[in-house]
Design a protein around this motif. Sequence first.
Motif, PDB file in Angstrom:
ATOM      1  N   MET A 322     -28.099  48.409 -16.340  1.00 13.43           N
ATOM      2  CA  MET A 322     -28.345  48.247 -14.904  1.00 13.43           C
ATOM      3  C   MET A 322     -27.994  49.505 -14.119  1.00 13.43           C
ATOM      4  SD  MET A 322     -29.803  45.424 -14.521  1.00 13.43           S
ATOM      5  CE  MET A 322     -29.828  45.485 -12.732  1.00 13.43           C
ATOM      6  N   GLY A 323     -27.075  50.322 -14.654  1.00 14.04           N
ATOM      7  CA  GLY A 323     -26.742  51.562 -13.963  1.00 14.04           C
ATOM      8  C   GLY A 323     -27.955  52.460 -13.801  1.00 14.04           C
ATOM      9  N   LEU A 324     -28.802  52.527 -14.830  1.00 14.74           N
ATOM     10  CA  LEU A 324     -30.017  53.329 -14.740  1.00 14.74           C
ATOM     11  C   LEU A 324     -30.986  52.751 -13.720  1.00 14.74           C
ATOM     12  CD1 LEU A 324     -31.176  54.562 -18.274  1.00 14.74           C
ATOM     13  CD2 LEU A 324     -30.343  55.896 -16.349  1.00 14.74           C
ATOM     14  N   VAL A 325     -31.056  51.437 -13.685  1.00 14.30           N
ATOM     15  CA  VAL A 325     -31.933  50.777 -12.707  1.00 14.30           C
ATOM     16  C   VAL A 325     -31.501  51.161 -11.297  1.00 14.30           C
ATOM     17  CG1 VAL A 325     -32.761  48.560 -11.820  1.00 14.30           C
ATOM     18  CG2 VAL A 325     -32.344  48.847 -14.271  1.00 14.30           C
ATOM     19  N   ASN A 326     -30.213  51.045 -11.027  1.00 20.79           N
ATOM     20  CA  ASN A 326     -29.702  51.364  -9.688  1.00 20.79           C
ATOM     21  C   ASN A 326     -29.899  52.842  -9.345  1.00 20.79           C
ATOM     22  OD1 ASN A 326     -28.846  48.695  -9.425  1.00 20.79           O
ATOM     23  ND2 ASN A 326     -26.833  49.137 -10.296  1.00 20.79           N
ATOM     24  N   LEU A 327     -29.688  53.716 -10.343  1.00 17.88           N
ATOM     25  CA  LEU A 327     -29.865  55.152 -10.112  1.00 17.88           C
ATOM     26  C   LEU A 327     -31.326  55.475  -9.813  1.00 17.88           C
ATOM     27  CD1 LEU A 327     -28.443  57.951 -10.190  1.00 17.88           C
ATOM     28  CD2 LEU A 327     -29.080  58.072 -12.607  1.00 17.88           C
ATOM     29  N   ALA A 328     -32.236  54.861 -10.560  1.00 17.79           N
ATOM     30  CA  ALA A 328     -33.666  55.104 -10.348  1.00 17.79           C
ATOM     31  C   ALA A 328     -34.114  54.579  -8.985  1.00 17.79           C
ATOM     32  CB  ALA A 328     -34.479  54.448 -11.459  1.00 17.79           C
ATOM     33  N   ASP A 329     -33.599  53.421  -8.611  1.00 16.99           N
ATOM     34  CA  ASP A 329     -33.950  52.883  -7.289  1.00 16.99           C
ATOM     35  C   ASP A 329     -33.400  53.770  -6.170  1.00 16.99           C
ATOM     36  OD1 ASP A 329     -35.389  50.828  -8.372  1.00 16.99           O
ATOM     37  OD2 ASP A 329     -33.869  49.288  -8.057  1.00 16.99           O
ATOM     38  N   GLU A 330     -32.230  54.368  -6.405  1.00 18.20           N
ATOM     39  CA  GLU A 330     -31.669  55.312  -5.427  1.00 18.20           C
ATOM     40  C   GLU A 330     -32.576  56.533  -5.292  1.00 18.20           C
ATOM     41  OE1 GLU A 330     -29.087  57.429  -2.813  1.00 18.20           O
ATOM     42  OE2 GLU A 330     -29.469  55.313  -3.246  1.00 18.20           O
ATOM     43  N   TYR A 331     -33.115  57.001  -6.416  1.00 16.41           N
ATOM     44  CA  TYR A 331     -34.042  58.131  -6.375  1.00 16.41           C
ATOM     45  C   TYR A 331     -35.279  57.780  -5.552  1.00 16.41           C
ATOM     46  CZ  TYR A 331     -37.416  61.653  -7.827  1.00 16.41           C
ATOM     47  OH  TYR A 331     -38.355  62.650  -7.814  1.00 16.41           O
ATOM     48  N   GLU A 332     -35.807  56.571  -5.743  1.00 15.93           N
ATOM     49  CA  GLU A 332     -36.983  56.151  -4.977  1.00 15.93           C
ATOM     50  C   GLU A 332     -36.676  56.075  -3.486  1.00 15.93           C
ATOM     51  OE1 GLU A 332     -40.070  55.904  -5.819  1.00 15.93           O
ATOM     52  OE2 GLU A 332     -39.589  56.449  -7.856  1.00 15.93           O
ATOM     53  N   ARG A 333     -35.491  55.572  -3.151  1.00 16.32           N
ATOM     54  CA  ARG A 333     -35.105  55.502  -1.733  1.00 16.32           C
ATOM     55  C   ARG A 333     -35.010  56.905  -1.132  1.00 16.32           C
ATOM     56  NH1 ARG A 333     -31.932  51.094  -3.620  1.00 16.32           N
ATOM     57  NH2 ARG A 333     -30.169  52.468  -4.067  1.00 16.32           N
ATOM     58  N   LEU A 334     -34.396  57.829  -1.872  1.00 16.49           N
ATOM     59  CA  LEU A 334     -34.281  59.208  -1.382  1.00 16.49           C
ATOM     60  C   LEU A 334     -35.660  59.840  -1.220  1.00 16.49           C
ATOM     61  CD1 LEU A 334     -31.269  60.547  -3.503  1.00 16.49           C
ATOM     62  CD2 LEU A 334     -31.276  60.074  -1.045  1.00 16.49           C
ATOM     63  N   SER A 335     -36.546  59.587  -2.181  1.00 22.60           N
ATOM     64  CA  SER A 335     -37.884  60.190  -2.161  1.00 22.60           C
ATOM     65  C   SER A 335     -38.713  59.732  -0.969  1.00 22.60           C
ATOM     66  CB  SER A 335     -38.641  59.857  -3.454  1.00 22.60           C
ATOM     67  OG  SER A 335     -37.966  60.350  -4.575  1.00 22.60           O
ATOM     68  N   SER A 336     -38.445  58.530  -0.508  1.00 24.09           N
ATOM     69  CA  SER A 336     -39.250  57.976   0.589  1.00 24.09           C
ATOM     70  C   SER A 336     -38.687  58.306   1.976  1.00 24.09           C
ATOM     71  CB  SER A 336     -39.357  56.453   0.425  1.00 24.09           C
ATOM     72  OG  SER A 336     -38.076  55.846   0.504  1.00 24.09           O
ATOM     73  N   ARG A 337     -37.535  58.982   2.013  1.00 19.88           N
ATOM     74  CA  ARG A 337     -36.926  59.287   3.309  1.00 19.88           C
ATOM     75  C   ARG A 337     -37.544  60.539   3.940  1.00 19.88           C
ATOM     76  NH1 ARG A 337     -30.427  58.869   2.592  1.00 19.88           N
ATOM     77  NH2 ARG A 337     -30.527  59.773   4.700  1.00 19.88           N
ATOM     78  N   ASP A 338     -37.637  60.530   5.259  1.00 14.97           N
ATOM     79  CA  ASP A 338     -38.107  61.700   6.011  1.00 14.97           C
ATOM     80  C   ASP A 338     -36.870  62.391   6.585  1.00 14.97           C
ATOM     81  OD1 ASP A 338     -39.138  63.563   7.796  1.00 14.97           O
ATOM     82  OD2 ASP A 338     -40.782  62.266   8.452  1.00 14.97           O
ATOM     83  N   PHE A 339     -36.335  63.335   5.822  1.00 20.99           N
ATOM     84  CA  PHE A 339     -35.070  63.964   6.220  1.00 20.99           C
ATOM     85  C   PHE A 339     -35.224  64.812   7.482  1.00 20.99           C
ATOM     86  CE2 PHE A 339     -34.291  63.158   1.668  1.00 20.99           C
ATOM     87  CZ  PHE A 339     -33.080  62.488   1.768  1.00 20.99           C
ATOM     88  N   ALA A 340     -36.379  65.444   7.635  1.00 23.23           N
ATOM     89  CA  ALA A 340     -36.589  66.273   8.828  1.00 23.23           C
ATOM     90  C   ALA A 340     -36.500  65.418  10.085  1.00 23.23           C
ATOM     91  CB  ALA A 340     -37.949  66.965   8.749  1.00 23.23           C
ATOM     92  N   GLU A 341     -37.118  64.252  10.030  1.00 26.32           N
ATOM     93  CA  GLU A 341     -37.073  63.363  11.196  1.00 26.32           C
ATOM     94  C   GLU A 341     -35.654  62.849  11.425  1.00 26.32           C
ATOM     95  OE1 GLU A 341     -38.973  59.121  12.754  1.00 26.32           O
ATOM     96  OE2 GLU A 341     -39.881  60.156  11.053  1.00 26.32           O
ATOM     97  N   GLU A 342     -34.963  62.504  10.357  1.00 23.60           N
ATOM     98  CA  GLU A 342     -33.590  62.000  10.493  1.00 23.60           C
ATOM     99  C   GLU A 342     -32.688  63.061  11.118  1.00 23.60           C
ATOM    100  OE1 GLU A 342     -31.850  60.059   7.049  1.00 23.60           O
ATOM    101  OE2 GLU A 342     -33.835  59.560   6.277  1.00 23.60           O
ATOM    102  N   LEU A 343     -32.844  64.304  10.691  1.00 21.26           N
ATOM    103  CA  LEU A 343     -31.973  65.375  11.184  1.00 21.26           C
ATOM    104  C   LEU A 343     -32.331  65.827  12.599  1.00 21.26           C
ATOM    105  CD1 LEU A 343     -31.666  67.458   7.895  1.00 21.26           C
ATOM    106  CD2 LEU A 343     -29.828  66.177   9.015  1.00 21.26           C
ATOM    107  N   SER A 344     -33.522  65.446  13.071  1.00 24.76           N
ATOM    108  CA  SER A 344     -33.919  65.828  14.433  1.00 24.76           C
ATOM    109  C   SER A 344     -33.256  64.961  15.497  1.00 24.76           C
ATOM    110  CB  SER A 344     -35.448  65.728  14.578  1.00 24.76           C
ATOM    111  OG  SER A 344     -35.871  64.370  14.487  1.00 24.76           O
ATOM    112  N   ASN A 345     -32.552  63.943  15.045  1.00 26.48           N
ATOM    113  CA  ASN A 345     -31.864  63.037  15.974  1.00 26.48           C
ATOM    114  C   ASN A 345     -30.619  63.714  16.538  1.00 26.48           C
ATOM    115  OD1 ASN A 345     -30.542  60.978  17.314  1.00 26.48           O
ATOM    116  ND2 ASN A 345     -30.698  59.498  15.634  1.00 26.48           N
ATOM    117  N   ASP A 346     -30.625  64.025  17.826  1.00 25.18           N
ATOM    118  CA  ASP A 346     -29.508  64.748  18.458  1.00 25.18           C
ATOM    119  C   ASP A 346     -28.263  63.895  18.639  1.00 25.18           C
ATOM    120  OD1 ASP A 346     -31.052  67.013  18.636  1.00 25.18           O
ATOM    121  OD2 ASP A 346     -31.802  66.537  20.661  1.00 25.18           O
TER     122      ASP A 346
END
Length: 534
Positions: A322-346
């Motif tokens: 299950m550790g691999l499952v959780n790690l892989a799902d974490e990778y998918e969550r990170l991949s789908s994030r828009d970091f530029a938009e998140e960091l533009s929040n003042d």
Amino acid sequence: MHWSDVIAQRLAERGNDHIIATGITPSGEFHIGHLREILTGDMIARAARRAGLNAELVFVVDNADPLRKVYPFLDSSYEEFIGHQLGAIPAPNEDGEPDWNRYEREGWSYGDHFLEPFLMALKQIGVEPRLIPNLTSYREGKFADAAKKACDDPDAIREIIERVSGRELPADWFPWQPIDSKGSLDGLTITGYEYPLVMWTDQYGAKGQSDITKGEGKLPWRLDWPAKWGFNNITCEPFGKDHGAAGGSFATGVEIAAFFGHEPPQSLVYEWISLRGKGAMSSSTGNTVGPIEALRLVPPEILRLLIANSKPNKAIEFDTGMGLVNLADEYERLSSRDFAEELSNDTLSRRQRVQIEDAQAALRLSMVSAGEQAEATSVSFRHLALLAQIKPDDDGIWSSLIESGAISEPTSALSDRLMRMRAWTGSKHFPEEMRIEILSEPDETSLSQLDEEQRKVIHHIATELDAAEWTAEGITLAFKNAATHAEAPMRSMYRACYAMFMGSERGPRLAPILANCVREEVCGLAKSCAAQLS
């Protein structure tokens, strides 16, 4: 700041050109615990280049080290090679016996045998360092200058080691280990020194001399390590916590490096990777998961994330279930994030901004190719694991994902992930709680264990499934309707369902699983179970 950027910043203060070193003794099968060292070095090198520095990653192969013992994977005939350098003895064949033919024909050594598959795994994972075989360095005379300084003044070296380490060296200790009459580094007595020769008598009574300029022996580890920093121009090196302990080999190495006339590298101490439930990984005991084996199960990005997303001083427990499952799902969550938009929040607090930047850096360092953009597959590891078990052919999986709107077409990344997923579901590492097996005919034993209320539900389940919309939601509704008509609680309904479809008392969520199965087969099984209980 991500930990790799912190080290890159420290390197920038030392200059513009850097060589980041990693080094491992090829005494047995490499495992993913070894990946922590070399991936840590790779990530530092990438961060340094991103900071505008010239940075190169090197891998020092410690094949001048001796064979310590006959490991469980070796034939007893290796007893004669104990104390011999790993780069100077034959590799084991598939039976663990010395492969003399290949050694004499190609020079294929013990160290080469264990190094080659590790390098193949590193290439898959995006790491291609410059190799520095230590035995070659000795034979080319690169250690000669440090060896001369140590042999010219052994008392000074002894004082450093005893003072810093807090342990007393044997009275006959000498800062050079010659090779004896049979090729071993063990059991010699030093009888004299006159540069460049160290005179010796071995345990067999033979006498000889060792030329330190030709590498006819080696420096003890506590001298070997700081000597390499000098002639290899190492400016940064990560290493395990055993070397970084108070009085350990790095502490003595710092002073010995000064004695040799050069600076020690920027250090970074990392914790071990252990196998869940089995403790620290060890090549000699066989408590390992090899990099090639791990890469058969998950994409290289997932293994890179394991290192990138953990601070070096944090121990990692590698869980192939299950550790691999959780790690892989974490990778998918990170991949789908828009970091530029998140960091533009003042309105972000400093802590929130640091967390986002760390996550962004971890994802960036997870990429096999530096600068590559992460590709979100829009399919969770869990869902793909489900499909891989109930759909025997890949086309069936793609059709299911396209019909559900998860993808428009299969990508190369998703195809690669499915290939590894099928290997994982068929391996001993796949977690039992995720294992799925839908019955093709009624299981009489499971059905016989149901009580009257649970048996009554089965007739209604068969009827409701026959009319249900074939989606997870539609099947869930069918289950609820069946429980209502049978005037039974949902727990009785699910107990009956698991007995019908899986021959068990419990299991994973059934509705999403059945929705991806062939409707006619599922409904046919339900009707057969109902008929059997009539």
